[in-house]
Design an enzyme around this catalytic site. Structure first.
Site, PDB file in Angstrom:
ATOM      1  N   SER A 198       0.833  -1.200   0.000  1.00 59.15           N
ATOM      2  CA  SER A 198       0.000   0.000   0.000  1.00 59.15           C
ATOM      3  C   SER A 198       0.875   1.261   0.000  1.00 59.15           C
ATOM      4  CB  SER A 198      -0.969  -0.042   1.181  1.00 59.15           C
ATOM      5  OG  SER A 198      -1.993   0.903   1.025  1.00 59.15           O
ATOM      6  N   ASP A 294      -8.231  -3.041  -7.345  1.00 55.62           N
ATOM      7  CA  ASP A 294      -7.728  -2.753  -6.004  1.00 55.62           C
ATOM      8  C   ASP A 294      -8.833  -2.110  -5.177  1.00 55.62           C
ATOM      9  OD1 ASP A 294      -4.830  -2.136  -4.477  1.00 55.62           O
ATOM     10  OD2 ASP A 294      -6.472  -0.796  -3.953  1.00 55.62           O
ATOM     11  N   HIS A 361      -6.556  -6.072  -1.650  1.00 53.71           N
ATOM     12  CA  HIS A 361      -5.544  -5.029  -1.437  1.00 53.71           C
ATOM     13  C   HIS A 361      -4.499  -5.603  -0.489  1.00 53.71           C
ATOM     14  CE1 HIS A 361      -3.968  -0.918  -1.150  1.00 53.71           C
ATOM     15  NE2 HIS A 361      -3.945  -1.042   0.166  1.00 53.71           N
TER      16      HIS A 361
END
Length: 416
Positions: A198, A294, A361
């Site tokens: 991330s 995502d 994610h």
């Protein structure tokens, strides 16, 4: 701390794995959503006896100005390697969103994302950080480090706001951590991998070539970005939610001077905070792991509530199974943009790709998505095997899934 974690898990509600229509889906509460998507913290693990690794504060960091948002010392979790992995190092940069204005950063400095006072004293090492060969076949016995994220700017800022008592010192934290780890043996590494998820995945792309320069030319050095391919794309209202967010981060935190100069020589600083404008210029081999849909980008960049006041996207944001055909077509356009963004990158033999058609994610730190009996696969290859094949040059890996809904191996996130 461990008891508090268990309590939080129970209060949030048990995460249930349901195999529906060929997919393995997780039902996730709102609290889990905040933890998993914004902060990269995983409750989704099949490992009931994970390795717990203690926090080490970087004692010399304060004198170098390398401090968290609130001025406390930064830290990391280190588990030593052994055997043939004793001289190999894996650095994992923690994710956790960004803060782009004074109010958000003041709020953030009262959490583990802005202060080491609030960081867990121990965390789980799962997925790519696991110490078990059956869970992490290629990196289990390496020196494995989780560098905690407490600057709110993807380890890239260098500024301060005295009135609000905020320190934006991500770049200094990065340097202090690398110096400290080099003193603990990393300078002699034979192999090294910089990874992150991330906001940490974005930081990998920003810092990758610098990481390469920490080692001798004889050291094998590569980088892995997981869920870090944030796209400069309009939201459902035609606005620019993520560009506005990134512009705020870059301006507030003094990021400009710490961005790759190959990019800032011809683009504005905010554009150079977007990975799509950086990845084809990188010298160091990079592997990108990303979900084509995502879920963080869908919820926070493409269809955030601020861009959807009528709530048209509300159900689709929570559960892709409730998306209308028109919404799915919109998301297919997002996938197409992602594939265009990696076109030049993928032509370089040194680079690798694993882009699966999942609504997820961060897939490298969670055991169920990294390497397990029912992990997501592309052409029968799990993420862990794909990354290992690429890192050790066992095979060229350029894996791109067919469009949704073709992939039946996904561990999709569904919210309630």
């Amino acid at each position: 701390m461990w008891k508090l974690f268990l309590l939080g898990f129970v209060v949030a509600g048990l995460v249930l794995g349901n195999e529906a229509n060929g997919y393995f889906e997780f039902n996730v509460t709102e609290l889990d959503r905040i933890e998993e998507l914004e902060f990269g913290f995983s409750k989704f693990t099949s490992n009931f006896n994970p390795l717990m690794v203690g926090l080490t504060l970087i004692r010399g960091a304060g004198s170098k100005g390398a401090v968290c948002l609130d001025g406390t010392l930064p830290g990391y979790h280190l588990h030593r390697g052994h055997g043939f992995g004793a001289n190999s190092w894996l650095i994992q940069l923690e994710g956790g969103g960004w803060c782009d204005n004074i109010r958000n950063c003041v709020y953030r400095k009262k959490s583990r994302r802005g202060s080491s006072n609030y960081m867990e004293k121990q965390i789980q090492f799962t997925g790519i950080l696991s110490n078990k060969a059956q869970e992490n076949p290629d990196f289990f016995n390496w020196n494995r480090v989780k560098l905690r994220y407490c600057d709110g700017g993807s380890f890239s800022g260098d500024s301060q706001n005295k009135a609000a008592r905020l320190q934006f010192r991500g770049e200094k934290i990065w340097r202090a951590a690398m110096e400290d780890l080099k003193s603990k043996g990393m300078r002699n590494a034979k192999q090294a991998l910089l990874s992150g998820c991330s906001a940490g995945g974005l930081a990998v792309i920003l810092r990758c070539d610098e990481f390469r320069n920490l080692f001798s030319r004889y050291t094998k050095v590569k980088c892995l970005s997981d869920a870090g391919l944030f796209l400069d794309t309009p939201d459902v209202s035609g606005g620019h939610t993520i560009r506005n967010l990134y512009n705020g981060v870059v301006q507030l935190q003094g990021v400009k001077n710490n961005l790759p100069h190959l990019c800032t020589n011809h683009l504005n600083p905010t554009s150079c905070f977007f990975p799509q404008n950086l990845i084809s210029q990188m010298k160091t081999p990079l592997f990108i792991v990303n979900a084509a849909y995502d879920i963080w980008q869908i919820q926070s960049s493409i269809a955030p509530p601020s861009a959807d006041p009528s709530g048209y996207w509300h159900e689709c944001r929570l559960n892709h199974g409730r998306c209308t055909p028109a919404q799915i077509r919109f998301l297919q356009g997002f996938r197409n943009q992602m594939l265009r963004a990696v076109t030049g990158f993928s032509k370089m033999k040194k680079n690798g790709l694993f882009i699966n058609s999942c609504f997820s994610h961060c897939q490298t730190e969670r055991q169920d998505t990294w390497f397990a009996d029912n992990s997501p696969v592309i052409h029968k290859k799990a993420v862990a095997i794909a990354v290992g094949d690429w890192y050790f040059d066992r095979a060229e890996v350029k894996l791109i899934d067919c469009p949704y809904p073709c992939d039946r191996s996904c561990h999709n996130l569904v919210f309630r």
